[in-house]
Scaffold this active site. Sequence first.
Site, PDB file in Angstrom:
ATOM      1  N   SER A  65       0.712  -1.074  -0.207  1.00 37.88           N
ATOM      2  CA  SER A  65       0.003   0.061  -0.105  1.00 37.88           C
ATOM      3  C   SER A  65       0.933   1.227  -0.050  1.00 37.88           C
ATOM      4  O   SER A  65       0.135   2.372   0.000  1.00 37.88           O
ATOM      5  CB  SER A  65      -0.772  -0.067   1.260  1.00 37.88           C
ATOM      6  OG  SER A  65      -2.033  -0.831   1.007  1.00 37.88           O
ATOM      7  N   LYS A  68       0.294   3.250  -3.069  1.00 41.23           N
ATOM      8  CA  LYS A  68      -0.963   4.408  -3.137  1.00 41.23           C
ATOM      9  C   LYS A  68      -0.436   5.669  -2.993  1.00 41.23           C
ATOM     10  O   LYS A  68      -1.037   6.649  -3.909  1.00 41.23           O
ATOM     11  CB  LYS A  68      -1.825   3.926  -2.025  1.00 41.23           C
ATOM     12  CG  LYS A  68      -2.614   2.687  -1.915  1.00 41.23           C
ATOM     13  CD  LYS A  68      -3.321   2.369  -0.891  1.00 41.23           C
ATOM     14  CE  LYS A  68      -3.950   0.892  -0.863  1.00 41.23           C
ATOM     15  NZ  LYS A  68      -4.690   0.464   0.519  1.00 41.23           N
ATOM     16  N   TYR A 190      -3.715  -2.542 -10.052  1.00 43.79           N
ATOM     17  CA  TYR A 190      -3.382  -2.253  -8.881  1.00 43.79           C
ATOM     18  C   TYR A 190      -2.585  -3.240  -8.356  1.00 43.79           C
ATOM     19  O   TYR A 190      -1.671  -2.897  -7.460  1.00 43.79           O
ATOM     20  CB  TYR A 190      -4.896  -2.248  -8.309  1.00 43.79           C
ATOM     21  CG  TYR A 190      -5.133  -2.266  -6.797  1.00 43.79           C
ATOM     22  CD1 TYR A 190      -4.747  -1.234  -6.034  1.00 43.79           C
ATOM     23  CD2 TYR A 190      -5.032  -3.502  -5.901  1.00 43.79           C
ATOM     24  CE1 TYR A 190      -4.863  -1.099  -4.686  1.00 43.79           C
ATOM     25  CE2 TYR A 190      -4.979  -3.180  -4.534  1.00 43.79           C
ATOM     26  CZ  TYR A 190      -4.746  -2.148  -3.949  1.00 43.79           C
ATOM     27  OH  TYR A 190      -4.740  -2.031  -2.431  1.00 43.79           O
ATOM     28  N   TYR A 242      -4.788   3.731   8.076  1.00 42.12           N
ATOM     29  CA  TYR A 242      -6.062   3.155   8.074  1.00 42.12           C
ATOM     30  C   TYR A 242      -6.599   3.398   9.713  1.00 42.12           C
ATOM     31  O   TYR A 242      -6.567   4.859  10.112  1.00 42.12           O
ATOM     32  CB  TYR A 242      -6.280   1.685   7.889  1.00 42.12           C
ATOM     33  CG  TYR A 242      -5.256   1.145   6.908  1.00 42.12           C
ATOM     34  CD1 TYR A 242      -5.500   1.814   5.508  1.00 42.12           C
ATOM     35  CD2 TYR A 242      -4.298   0.551   6.774  1.00 42.12           C
ATOM     36  CE1 TYR A 242      -4.777   1.517   4.490  1.00 42.12           C
ATOM     37  CE2 TYR A 242      -3.275   0.106   5.934  1.00 42.12           C
ATOM     38  CZ  TYR A 242      -3.700   0.793   4.714  1.00 42.12           C
ATOM     39  OH  TYR A 242      -2.756   0.475   3.735  1.00 42.12           O
ATOM     40  N   VAL A 260       1.279  -3.893   3.972  1.00 44.66           N
ATOM     41  CA  VAL A 260       1.158  -5.185   4.384  1.00 44.66           C
ATOM     42  C   VAL A 260       2.459  -5.994   4.041  1.00 44.66           C
ATOM     43  O   VAL A 260       2.749  -7.077   4.776  1.00 44.66           O
ATOM     44  CB  VAL A 260      -0.133  -6.092   4.217  1.00 44.66           C
ATOM     45  CG1 VAL A 260      -1.268  -5.262   4.857  1.00 44.66           C
ATOM     46  CG2 VAL A 260       0.080  -6.042   2.614  1.00 44.66           C
TER      47      VAL A 260
HETATM   48  N1  GLN Z   1      -2.249  -5.083  -2.098  1.00 47.37           N
HETATM   49  C1  GLN Z   1      -2.810  -5.276  -0.769  1.00 47.37           C
HETATM   50  C2  GLN Z   1      -4.472  -5.246  -0.618  1.00 47.37           C
HETATM   51  O1  GLN Z   1      -4.992  -4.763  -1.473  1.00 47.37           O
HETATM   52  C3  GLN Z   1      -2.359  -3.802  -0.101  1.00 47.37           C
HETATM   53  C4  GLN Z   1      -2.941  -3.583   1.348  1.00 47.37           C
HETATM   54  C5  GLN Z   1      -2.105  -2.974   2.261  1.00 47.37           C
HETATM   55  O2  GLN Z   1      -0.927  -2.877   2.007  1.00 47.37           O
HETATM   56  N2  GLN Z   1      -2.603  -2.372   3.419  1.00 47.37           N
HETATM   57  O3  GLN Z   1      -4.944  -5.742  -0.077  1.00 47.37           O
END
Ligand code: GLN
Length: 306
Positions: A65, A68, A190, A242, A260
């Site tokens: 993430s 992003k 994505y 988050y 993650v």
């Molecule tokens: N690729 C992961 C997902 O979409 C990214 C989530 C994350 O890093 N929090 O679930």
Amino acid sequence: MTADYKSIINHIYEEVGHMPLKGAVADYIPALAEVDPSQYGIAIATTSGESYGVGDCFTKFSIQSISKVFTLAMVVRHLGHTLWESVGREPSGSPFNSLVQLEYEHGIPRNPLINAGALVVTDRLMNLYRQPKEEILNFIRDMSGCDDIYFDHRVARSELSHGARNIALASFMKSFGNIDNEVDGLIDVYCHQCSVAMSCMELAKSFLFLANRGVNPVSGERILSISRSKRLGAIMLTCGFYDESGDFAFRVGLPGKSGVGGGIVAIIPGEAAIAVWSPALNSYGNSIRGIETLERFTTLLGISIF
Ligand code: GLN
């Protein structure tokens, strides 16, 4: 390198590295479940061109993430304020892959750093570029000053074959008219952006443009206006972790973003960017040692944005 940064990072690395390892690697993406959770690295890069790292700071890992922020910067750069008609900028208070708010809020995600919001951003990026995957890699390479940055196709395939939740989010938003592209193609882009593999050193360098009011300090190129750079920092602070964003601001006091894969990058405005990697996560999907490291870093140095 400011002597303080180097000695404090070494000191924290020793102390936190000796603490019992808590948490667990992400296992909902099978390729991430195979990562050795004991790996730990820290790197810092300054806007004046210095850098320093310790531990596994040159080992590449899945940025997930954290990507992003790159796609958001790319889209905000071209679309500016029109993006904010399709995605909000309020903390969600929900897990990164939550569906619940979307129905009440008519398919407009709360912010661009939860999965739903990031999918809208990637959808707009696909409208802007004919080869979005290549453009994402090029942008990250430019920002980090490192050409050796690629998709980890094994991680991308692993997530693609377990992508039901993201497919659901994208399809649901498409039903509200907030996704332009076909869901399959969107999920493909994505999952590839999430699969980008980078080291802490590369990550710290790649976030310097945000620590430097929108200007890449190496090339001198303006990537974002001062105002847009401020806005990205604000979104990282309020939404980057988050439903743990408030706690991260409370403990660390810097804008940051987690993934993650166990990475966290944070910016010290005007000064530096710091990246930490430790794959064991807490229940919010954020690196436990990563947060611990950054909390100690700002506390020992007495710095924060406040
Ligand atoms: N690729 C992961 C997902 O979409 C990214 C989530 C994350 O890093 N929090 O679930």
